[in-house]
Design a protein around this motif. Structure first.
Motif, PDB file in Angstrom:
ATOM      1  N   HIS A 370     -27.935 -19.426  23.241  1.00 43.73           N
ATOM      2  CA  HIS A 370     -27.941 -20.531  24.731  1.00 43.73           C
ATOM      3  C   HIS A 370     -27.062 -19.988  25.956  1.00 43.73           C
ATOM      4  N   THR A 371     -27.661 -20.750  26.836  1.00 44.66           N
ATOM      5  CA  THR A 371     -26.979 -20.691  28.250  1.00 44.66           C
ATOM      6  C   THR A 371     -26.133 -21.632  28.673  1.00 44.66           C
ATOM      7  N   PHE A 372     -25.486 -21.407  30.300  1.00 45.67           N
ATOM      8  CA  PHE A 372     -24.963 -22.079  30.784  1.00 45.67           C
ATOM      9  C   PHE A 372     -24.474 -21.179  31.949  1.00 45.67           C
ATOM     10  N   VAL A 373     -24.254 -21.865  33.379  1.00 45.49           N
ATOM     11  CA  VAL A 373     -24.237 -21.761  34.537  1.00 45.49           C
ATOM     12  C   VAL A 373     -22.522 -21.951  34.679  1.00 45.49           C
ATOM     13  N   ALA A 374     -21.730 -21.065  34.894  1.00 40.79           N
ATOM     14  CA  ALA A 374     -20.308 -21.491  35.456  1.00 40.79           C
ATOM     15  C   ALA A 374     -20.193 -21.570  36.990  1.00 40.79           C
ATOM     16  N   PRO A 375     -18.921 -22.694  36.954  1.00 37.70           N
ATOM     17  CA  PRO A 375     -18.542 -23.632  36.135  1.00 37.70           C
ATOM     18  C   PRO A 375     -19.257 -24.939  35.431  1.00 37.70           C
ATOM     19  N   SER A 376     -20.269 -25.568  35.561  1.00 43.46           N
ATOM     20  CA  SER A 376     -19.767 -26.832  35.044  1.00 43.46           C
ATOM     21  C   SER A 376     -21.462 -26.566  35.229  1.00 43.46           C
ATOM     22  N   GLY A 377     -22.056 -26.060  34.502  1.00 41.97           N
ATOM     23  CA  GLY A 377     -23.593 -26.304  34.020  1.00 41.97           C
ATOM     24  C   GLY A 377     -23.597 -26.414  32.713  1.00 41.97           C
ATOM     25  N   ALA A 378     -24.658 -27.038  32.669  1.00 40.99           N
ATOM     26  CA  ALA A 378     -24.966 -27.721  31.378  1.00 40.99           C
ATOM     27  C   ALA A 378     -25.657 -26.608  30.472  1.00 40.99           C
TER      28      ALA A 378
END
Length: 422
Positions: A370-378
């Motif tokens: 799982h990945t997400f771009v901080a602070p508001s990426g999905a």
């Protein structure tokens, strides 16, 4: 240097809420919202399954150090060796029966038959010499370290061992040797040591120090400047014996604990479970990423799943205090991803490995990334990208390798993926 990364999917947000991405990939697992503290707001509770910023400064650490006199007494009693010498003294040769099915795989290796199949020890954490130093080598060698915890099936809990694999000698079948982790004990006149009985779900190498995750305690820290050779031939003996010799369950080398970072929280936050740890050299300053493992049942019962970032000081290799002298996180998120086994961050993007069952014949039991771009990426799920029983993560920026490994007997590949392809 990292190559151009595929743009993350963007989701609209309300307040702190972050909508989980779909785009043809399964969404992250969701659970009923639960309050982390008695003062949690309704808005926070409404986004229990989303990546939500938390008050980072509420996660804190206190440093304590092993007696330098005790460590010095063991230095005097035992031959000191270097990590390079241990790697050169490798006594095990790995071989693989097959290649792992891994998305964007760039490298892999295995263990010898005994380590590949044993149920006495289980591999968990991984770190590399690219964590230790930015140039990617330690003592002139490119090395990988892997932690194993003892299942104590013989009634003796040997604690934790570290595999030192020499990738300078071979990338596909690196020779290796195990080193036992120990905690100094006894007195300066009769110094000894004992096993380190932790799960070692994650490890992180920084300069001469090895950080080992202590699930309910924070971090144990081990100093490679005090790496000792001991006597062999007694498989059930550990520490100083009555005849003055030192043993370590027949392991030739031991690495001692020299410090500990005990974690705590304020503001009503529940204590963080230290299930994994990794180094982020792409942040400024360098930082440590910690995540916690929670099962689906834990989450259904109200547990939250969090990940934090803590700065680390390159001058002394210790976690770095803030201007007020307190060691505390500078970034924290709630993800509520179940069964997270490892995590890291690269240029602001977080990566989480997730175990997904143990049915080796079912591809859907393969681990997810799982990945997400901080602070508001999905949050984006890369389904079945890892092997069954996927564990810790470690990033090697010198080759853009994202390392992981499998824990189950017979399925214990150590493998790297092209990080920029995710």
């Amino acid at each position: 240097m990292r190559r151009h990364r595929r743009s993350a999917l963007i989701a609209a947000s309300l307040g702190l809420a972050v909508v989980l991405a779909t785009a043809g990939q399964a969404t992250a697992r969701q659970s009923a919202p639960q309050a982390e503290t008695a003062t949690a707001t309704a808005a926070e509770a409404a986004v229990a399954a989303a990546a939500t910023p938390l008050t980072a400064g509420n996660f804190r650490y206190t440093l304590s150090q092993t007696s330098s006199a005790l460590v010095g007494a063991l230095d005097a009693a035992l031959p000191n060796v270097t990590m390079g010498a241990v790697a050169a003294d490798a006594n095990r040769t790995p071989s693989c029966d097959s290649a792992p099915s891994v998305t964007n795989r760039t490298a892999y290796y295995c263990w010898n038959a005994g380590d590949q199949d044993t149920s006495d020890w289980y591999p968990q954490g991984i770190t590399t010499s690219s964590d230790a130093y930015g140039e990617g080598t330690y003592d002139g060698k490119r090395l990988n370290l892997v932690s194993w915890y003892d299942h104590a099936e013989d009634g003796i809990d040997k604690g934790v061992r570290i595999s030192v694999s020499d990738l300078s000698a071979s990338t596909s079948a690196p020779p290796y040797r195990h080193v036992l982790l120990v905690e100094p004990s006894g007195t300066t006149s009769a110094p000894s040591y004992k096993p380190v009985n932790v799960h070692a779900g994650g490890i992180m190498w920084y300069g001469n120090l090895l950080y080992v995750a202590d699930t309910s305690g924070g971090f144990r820290v081990f100093d490679l400047d005090h790496l000792w050779q001991v006597s062999t031939g007694r498989s059930s003996a550990v520490g100083r014996q009555s005849d003055g010799t030192y043993h370590a369950f027949d392991y030739k080398y031991v690495l001692p604990q020299t410090a500990k970072f005990t974690d705590s929280t304020v503001g009503g936050y529940a204590q963080l479970q230290h299930s994994s740890v990794s180094l982020d050299r792409t942040s400024s300053p360098d930082s440590v990423v910690v995540s916690e493992y929670r099962s689906a049942d834990d989450i259904a019962a109200g547990a939250r799943v969090r990940t934090i970032r803590v700065p680390i000081d390159y001058t002394n290799r210790y976690l770095k205090p803030a201007s007020d002298g307190i060691i505390k996180a500078t970034e924290a998120y709630r993800t509520d991803l179940e069964s997270v086994q490892g995590s890291t961050a690269i240029n602001g993007e977080f990566f989480f490995s997730q175990s997904d069952g143990s049915n080796h014949s079912d591809p859907n039991s393969d681990g997810d990334l799982h990945t997400f771009v901080a602070p508001s990426g999905a949050i984006v799920r890369h389904g079945n990208a890892l092997t069954v029983g996927a564990e810790d993560l470690s990033y090697d920026p010198t080759r853009d390798y994202l390392w992981s490994l499998g824990e189950y007997p017979g399925y214990r590949w150590v493998y790297a993926m092209d990080a920029s392809s995710f």
